[in-house]
Design an enzyme around this catalytic site. Structure first.
Site, PDB file in Angstrom:
ATOM      1  N   LYS A   1       0.804  -1.230   0.000  1.00 48.53           N
ATOM      2  CA  LYS A   1       0.000   0.000   0.000  1.00 48.53           C
ATOM      3  C   LYS A   1       0.837   1.281   0.000  1.00 48.53           C
ATOM      4  O   LYS A   1       0.428   2.288  -0.559  1.00 48.53           O
ATOM      5  CB  LYS A   1      -0.948   0.012   1.200  1.00 48.53           C
ATOM      6  CG  LYS A   1      -2.139  -0.913   1.054  1.00 48.53           C
ATOM      7  CD  LYS A   1      -3.060  -0.801   2.257  1.00 48.53           C
ATOM      8  CE  LYS A   1      -4.381  -1.494   1.974  1.00 48.53           C
ATOM      9  NZ  LYS A   1      -5.351  -1.315   3.059  1.00 48.53           N
TER      10      LYS A   1
ATOM     11  N   ASP B   1     -10.367   3.184   1.648  1.00 47.63           N
ATOM     12  CA  ASP B   1     -10.642   2.638   2.983  1.00 47.63           C
ATOM     13  C   ASP B   1     -11.410   3.641   3.846  1.00 47.63           C
ATOM     14  O   ASP B   1     -12.335   3.271   4.572  1.00 47.63           O
ATOM     15  CB  ASP B   1      -9.337   2.249   3.693  1.00 47.63           C
ATOM     16  CG  ASP B   1      -8.704   1.015   3.096  1.00 47.63           C
ATOM     17  OD1 ASP B   1      -9.433   0.181   2.527  1.00 47.63           O
ATOM     18  OD2 ASP B   1      -7.467   0.874   3.195  1.00 47.63           O
TER      19      ASP B   1
END
Ligand code: ATR
Length: 292
Positions: A74, A114
């Site tokens: 990420k 997210d």
């Protein structure tokens, strides 16, 4: 308990040489629920595309139209991207990448869904709006980072980040304060949380994920006023959620965040509104359950 992940859920009919490829990059990825969710969405909208888990990090020679990333990629991907959305750039981590194949060699744009996934879950599963509310966030890892930034972006009045390793909580709080000057945000250890009386308690630690444990020995002293949100979804009901329910608080597990981050990723890739109900049903089917 989980079934169907290995097959990636139902493949879209008519998959052929023109099918666009999306996927998930990480290790391990075999148990991901995302293939079932996105393949169901492509099929529902008649989009000729497939979502595949890639257990390797090399996509350079494959024309992939978009992919998700899990730990540890990420943050590592960030320098490779031509474009970052403001959310991804603030958080410094990307979970969704879109490739524009009209550029020779491709052109990668990254975002982080997210945070928006978490906020939509709060809204839809708990009817909770963080504006002017006080929140206690347990954990200071990657998930906590996205959640903390999203809560402040959504107007939370106060955010206390509590973590086993207090330095990580303080570092995250400092990053939040830098991005939101003037925000009431602080990092602490897991002790001394009594009497904080937050409107919302969020567990972003991995405690409760199949270990039968709760991140708080006793919930009552915290004085949570409205709701408890878990990012854990395996099991669907954690010990912390049971503690909260016994105290008359509203609860939600991590399915909503998983679903809505996926829906936002789908829209980032395709420009289409995500078929959220189809995706939720596929997720729950892949988990071997009919509801939660
Ligand atoms: P993620 O990206 O999913 O958030 P992570 O970055 O590994 O994963 O973060 C895991 C979080 O769970 C951290 O806040 C971690 O606390 P530390 O920073 O002190 O490691 C927390 N965590 C994991 N196991 C824990 C345990 N047994 N007790 C308390 N906290 C725990």
């Amino acid at each position: 308990m989980s079934t169907g992940e290995d097959s990636g859920g139902d493949l879209p009919p008519g998959l052929n040489g023109a099918s666009a490829v999306y996927g998930l990059l990480g290790h391990p990825v075999a148990h991901s629920l995302s293939p079932a969710m996105h393949n169901a969405a492509f099929r529902a909208l008649g989009i000729n595309a497939v979502y595949v888990p890639f257990p390797v990090a090399g996509l350079c020679s494959v024309e992939v139209r978009g992919f998700n990333l899990t730990v540890p990629h990420k943050t590592a991907i960030v320098p490779l991207l031509a474009e970052l959305t403001p959310e991804a750039s603030a958080i410094g981590a990307v979970n969704t990448v879109r490739n524009d194949p009209s550029h020779p060699g491709g052109r990668l744009a990254g975002t982080n869904t997210d945070g928006i996934g978490f906020l939509r879950s709060l809204e839809q599963d708990l009817g909770f709006d963080p504006r002017e509310r006080e929140v206690l966030l347990l954990g200071a890892g990657g998930a906590a980072r996205a959640i903390a930034f999203a809560l402040l972006e959504a107007g939370a009045a106060r955010l206390v980040i509590a973590n086993r390793t207090v330095e990580r909580a303080q570092a995250l709080a400092a990053d939040c304060a830098k991005a939101h000057p003037g925000a009431a945000v602080e990092g602490r250890g897991m002790d001394g949380l009594s009497g904080l009386a937050p409107h919302l308690l969020v567990n972003s630690t991995t405690v409760g994920m199949g270990d039968g444990r709760s991140p708080v020995a006793e919930l009552a002293p915290l004085g949570v006023r409205e709701a408890v949100a878990e990012i854990v979804y395996h099991p669907l009901e954690t010990p912390l959620m049971r503690q909260a329910q016994a105290a008359g608080l509203a609860t939600t597990n991590g399915i909503g965040m998983l679903l809505h981050q996926g829906a936002a990723a789908f829209t980032f890739w395709t420009g289409r509104e995500a078929p959220v109900d189809v995706m939720r049903a596929a997720l729950l089917k892949a988990m071997g359950t009919r509801g939660h």
